[in-house]
Structure formats: structure tokens, C-alpha cells
Write a protein that holds these residues in place. Sequence first.
Motif, PDB file in Angstrom:
ATOM      1  N   ASP A  10      -5.331  -5.426  21.443  1.00 48.05           N
ATOM      2  CA  ASP A  10      -4.383  -5.944  20.454  1.00 48.05           C
ATOM      3  C   ASP A  10      -4.086  -4.771  19.506  1.00 48.05           C
ATOM      4  O   ASP A  10      -4.893  -3.836  19.394  1.00 48.05           O
ATOM      5  CB  ASP A  10      -5.031  -7.107  19.695  1.00 48.05           C
ATOM      6  CG  ASP A  10      -4.217  -7.529  18.490  1.00 48.05           C
ATOM      7  OD1 ASP A  10      -3.005  -7.768  18.655  1.00 48.05           O
ATOM      8  OD2 ASP A  10      -4.781  -7.592  17.379  1.00 48.05           O
ATOM      9  N   VAL A  11      -2.970  -4.798  18.822  1.00 47.83           N
ATOM     10  CA  VAL A  11      -2.627  -3.693  17.911  1.00 47.83           C
ATOM     11  C   VAL A  11      -2.854  -4.064  16.439  1.00 47.83           C
ATOM     12  O   VAL A  11      -3.676  -3.458  15.752  1.00 47.83           O
ATOM     13  CB  VAL A  11      -1.149  -3.254  18.085  1.00 47.83           C
ATOM     14  CG1 VAL A  11      -0.798  -2.141  17.103  1.00 47.83           C
ATOM     15  CG2 VAL A  11      -0.909  -2.784  19.498  1.00 47.83           C
ATOM     16  N   ASP A  12      -2.103  -5.070  15.969  1.00 46.11           N
ATOM     17  CA  ASP A  12      -2.114  -5.364  14.538  1.00 46.11           C
ATOM     18  C   ASP A  12      -3.446  -5.946  14.067  1.00 46.11           C
ATOM     19  O   ASP A  12      -3.914  -6.963  14.587  1.00 46.11           O
ATOM     20  CB  ASP A  12      -0.954  -6.303  14.187  1.00 46.11           C
ATOM     21  CG  ASP A  12       0.385  -5.576  14.297  1.00 46.11           C
ATOM     22  OD1 ASP A  12       0.403  -4.344  14.088  1.00 46.11           O
ATOM     23  OD2 ASP A  12       1.399  -6.233  14.602  1.00 46.11           O
ATOM     24  N   PHE A  18      -2.529  -3.747   9.813  1.00 54.33           N
ATOM     25  CA  PHE A  18      -1.215  -4.344   9.634  1.00 54.33           C
ATOM     26  C   PHE A  18      -0.909  -4.630   8.166  1.00 54.33           C
ATOM     27  O   PHE A  18       0.227  -4.484   7.713  1.00 54.33           O
ATOM     28  CB  PHE A  18      -1.085  -5.626  10.456  1.00 54.33           C
ATOM     29  CG  PHE A  18       0.279  -6.227  10.363  1.00 54.33           C
ATOM     30  CD1 PHE A  18       1.355  -5.628  10.988  1.00 54.33           C
ATOM     31  CD2 PHE A  18       0.510  -7.369   9.613  1.00 54.33           C
ATOM     32  CE1 PHE A  18       2.637  -6.156  10.871  1.00 54.33           C
ATOM     33  CE2 PHE A  18       1.779  -7.910   9.494  1.00 54.33           C
ATOM     34  CZ  PHE A  18       2.837  -7.296  10.124  1.00 54.33           C
ATOM     35  N   GLN A  19      -1.927  -5.019   7.412  1.00 55.53           N
ATOM     36  CA  GLN A  19      -1.741  -5.374   5.999  1.00 55.53           C
ATOM     37  C   GLN A  19      -1.097  -4.233   5.219  1.00 55.53           C
ATOM     38  O   GLN A  19      -0.166  -4.433   4.450  1.00 55.53           O
ATOM     39  CB  GLN A  19      -3.096  -5.725   5.367  1.00 55.53           C
ATOM     40  CG  GLN A  19      -3.205  -7.161   4.925  1.00 55.53           C
ATOM     41  CD  GLN A  19      -3.208  -8.123   6.096  1.00 55.53           C
ATOM     42  OE1 GLN A  19      -3.735  -7.805   7.149  1.00 55.53           O
ATOM     43  NE2 GLN A  19      -2.607  -9.281   5.928  1.00 55.53           N
ATOM     44  N   LEU A  20      -1.609  -3.022   5.435  1.00 57.09           N
ATOM     45  CA  LEU A  20      -1.082  -1.871   4.697  1.00 57.09           C
ATOM     46  C   LEU A  20       0.357  -1.569   5.095  1.00 57.09           C
ATOM     47  O   LEU A  20       1.196  -1.287   4.249  1.00 57.09           O
ATOM     48  CB  LEU A  20      -1.967  -0.634   4.934  1.00 57.09           C
ATOM     49  CG  LEU A  20      -3.328  -0.629   4.231  1.00 57.09           C
ATOM     50  CD1 LEU A  20      -4.096   0.635   4.593  1.00 57.09           C
ATOM     51  CD2 LEU A  20      -3.169  -0.722   2.712  1.00 57.09           C
ATOM     52  N   SER A  21       0.652  -1.662   6.385  1.00 62.45           N
ATOM     53  CA  SER A  21       2.021  -1.415   6.856  1.00 62.45           C
ATOM     54  C   SER A  21       2.972  -2.435   6.279  1.00 62.45           C
ATOM     55  O   SER A  21       4.091  -2.123   5.869  1.00 62.45           O
ATOM     56  CB  SER A  21       2.079  -1.502   8.384  1.00 62.45           C
ATOM     57  OG  SER A  21       1.392  -0.440   8.952  1.00 62.45           O
ATOM     58  N   SER A  43       1.135 -10.756  -2.171  1.00 58.16           N
ATOM     59  CA  SER A  43       0.074 -11.602  -1.611  1.00 58.16           C
ATOM     60  C   SER A  43       0.633 -12.937  -1.107  1.00 58.16           C
ATOM     61  O   SER A  43       0.150 -13.485  -0.124  1.00 58.16           O
ATOM     62  CB  SER A  43      -1.093 -11.802  -2.578  1.00 58.16           C
ATOM     63  OG  SER A  43      -0.646 -12.288  -3.790  1.00 58.16           O
ATOM     64  N   ARG A  44       1.687 -13.409  -1.775  1.00 60.76           N
ATOM     65  CA  ARG A  44       2.309 -14.643  -1.292  1.00 60.76           C
ATOM     66  C   ARG A  44       2.969 -14.413   0.066  1.00 60.76           C
ATOM     67  O   ARG A  44       2.886 -15.234   0.976  1.00 60.76           O
ATOM     68  CB  ARG A  44       3.347 -15.125  -2.312  1.00 60.76           C
ATOM     69  CG  ARG A  44       3.957 -16.484  -2.008  1.00 60.76           C
ATOM     70  CD  ARG A  44       2.901 -17.591  -2.078  1.00 60.76           C
ATOM     71  NE  ARG A  44       3.486 -18.892  -1.853  1.00 60.76           N
ATOM     72  CZ  ARG A  44       4.025 -19.646  -2.810  1.00 60.76           C
ATOM     73  NH1 ARG A  44       4.035 -19.231  -4.054  1.00 60.76           N
ATOM     74  NH2 ARG A  44       4.532 -20.822  -2.518  1.00 60.76           N
ATOM     75  N   TYR A  45       3.611 -13.261   0.189  1.00 61.46           N
ATOM     76  CA  TYR A  45       4.264 -12.929   1.464  1.00 61.46           C
ATOM     77  C   TYR A  45       3.217 -12.844   2.586  1.00 61.46           C
ATOM     78  O   TYR A  45       3.459 -13.300   3.709  1.00 61.46           O
ATOM     79  CB  TYR A  45       5.035 -11.609   1.370  1.00 61.46           C
ATOM     80  CG  TYR A  45       5.611 -11.228   2.707  1.00 61.46           C
ATOM     81  CD1 TYR A  45       6.653 -11.971   3.274  1.00 61.46           C
ATOM     82  CD2 TYR A  45       5.079 -10.175   3.448  1.00 61.46           C
ATOM     83  CE1 TYR A  45       7.150 -11.676   4.533  1.00 61.46           C
ATOM     84  CE2 TYR A  45       5.575  -9.870   4.709  1.00 61.46           C
ATOM     85  CZ  TYR A  45       6.608 -10.626   5.236  1.00 61.46           C
ATOM     86  OH  TYR A  45       7.085 -10.333   6.491  1.00 61.46           O
ATOM     87  N   ASP A  46       2.091 -12.273   2.252  1.00 58.32           N
ATOM     88  CA  ASP A  46       1.003 -12.154   3.213  1.00 58.32           C
ATOM     89  C   ASP A  46       0.633 -13.537   3.768  1.00 58.32           C
ATOM     90  O   ASP A  46       0.503 -13.724   4.983  1.00 58.32           O
ATOM     91  CB  ASP A  46      -0.201 -11.517   2.498  1.00 58.32           C
ATOM     92  CG  ASP A  46      -1.211 -10.963   3.477  1.00 58.32           C
ATOM     93  OD1 ASP A  46      -0.826 -10.721   4.637  1.00 58.32           O
ATOM     94  OD2 ASP A  46      -2.369 -10.773   3.073  1.00 58.32           O
TER      95      ASP A  46
END
Length: 231
Positions: A10-12, A18-21, A43-46
Motif C-alpha cells: 500500500d502507499v498512503d 499521506f497526512q503531511l502531503s 484537522s476537520r478536512y482530515d
Amino acid sequence: MALFTTILWDVDNTLLDFQLSQRYALEKAFEANHLMVNEAIQSRYDEINHAYWKRFELGEVTKEELLKGRFLTLFDAFGIQNVDLPEFMRVYQTELGNVFFYLDDSIHLCEHLKGRVNQYVITNGVTATQKNKLKLSGLWDCMQEIFVSEDAGIQKPYPGFFEYCLGKITEKNKEKILVIGDSLSSDIKGAVLSGLKSCWYNPKGEENTTEYIPDFEIRNLWDVLKILAEE
Ligand SMILES: [Mg+2]
């Protein structure tokens, strides 16, 4: 003789952070639209994005709906109006593929494994973004092939996705193939449903409350070497 000849990565949030990207891409997309982004929005977008991906894994939303809906939900939550959505999405998706952050120095691990086992990528991400990120990071050079669900027409955890991959890889014995990923609901569930061996990358030591039990569990990607050596 090693049992495993083949790793499906798996990549992300497995090979790459992935969080940082995602934070970087969201910031760029807001900037391009002359909007300010703050910690609350990030953080909401996350949360929103994560929920959309879960729904995508369950087949509740299409990729199209996910790509748009997550931003519409975010804008709605913060009362953000007059955004050029197609342009916002374009900047976000482009920037997402322009940066990469290794987890556990994954590039050196994959380079170390190159020639010892066949490595492939299995990802549900957006094809252009994933391929760009894998090229820039050097990870592509370690892989035999990159399998993106968009090209397969079906995503993890559906067995159809894994069948698509199995049809294209050299190894035909499922016992010799190890799926490694951070997601119980896509990587591990998919491997279990497809009769493949699986390894859960669980850096934070989270509890598995699902019915899908991985064959192995690691906290650091380099622990894969122990699994390969033990067999
Ligand atoms: Mg993942």
C-alpha cells in the motif's frame, strides 16, 4: 527458502506519509483561491476526507463523489463560499502528487528488497497523483508494477481488485504473496477476502476491532525483514 517472493505494498500511510502531503496540498489549494487555511480547517478536512475514503471502500460513494464531496462538505462546515471548485480540486490534486514524505525511510527498505523479492504497489488513490509521487520519491524504480484501483475499475478491499493484480504479477502461488498496508478496512480485509497473506503496518499500536486478522503485524516497516527471514 523464503516463503514470500512477492510484496504488494500500500502507499498512503504505509510507504509514504499521506497526512503531511494532504496538509501541504490543502494549503496550496487554499492559497491559490486567496483563502486562509488554519489548524481547525486542516484537522476537520482530515476527518472528512478519511470518512469519504471509508465510504468509498464500502462502495457507498464513487471516486467522483469523493473527490468533490469532501471539499463541499468542508466548505459547508466553515461557511466558505465562492470557491472555484474545479480549480481548487485541480490545484489540490496536482500538489498532492508533487510532494512526498517517507515513512520509516521506506525508500531504503524498498531498495534493499529490490532483487530479493518482487515488489508491487496496490493503491486506491488517484492514478496521476500516485504515479507522480511514486516517480519523484524513487519508489517506482523498486517496483515491478504499479496497480491503481482506477485502472482496475474496482478498489481495495474488493477481491476483484486483487484478482486484477494477481492476473498481472509473476507469482501465482497466493501463499508466497504478502500484502502490507496500514488499513484494516482496505488492505487487510482485501487480503483476507482474497486468500492472500497480510501484514498490518500499525505504527501507533492501535487495537484491531475488526473481524479481519492479519497474519503479521509490524510497528516499523523494517520489521518486514524479520518476517522474510523467519520463513
Ligand atoms: Mg494506506
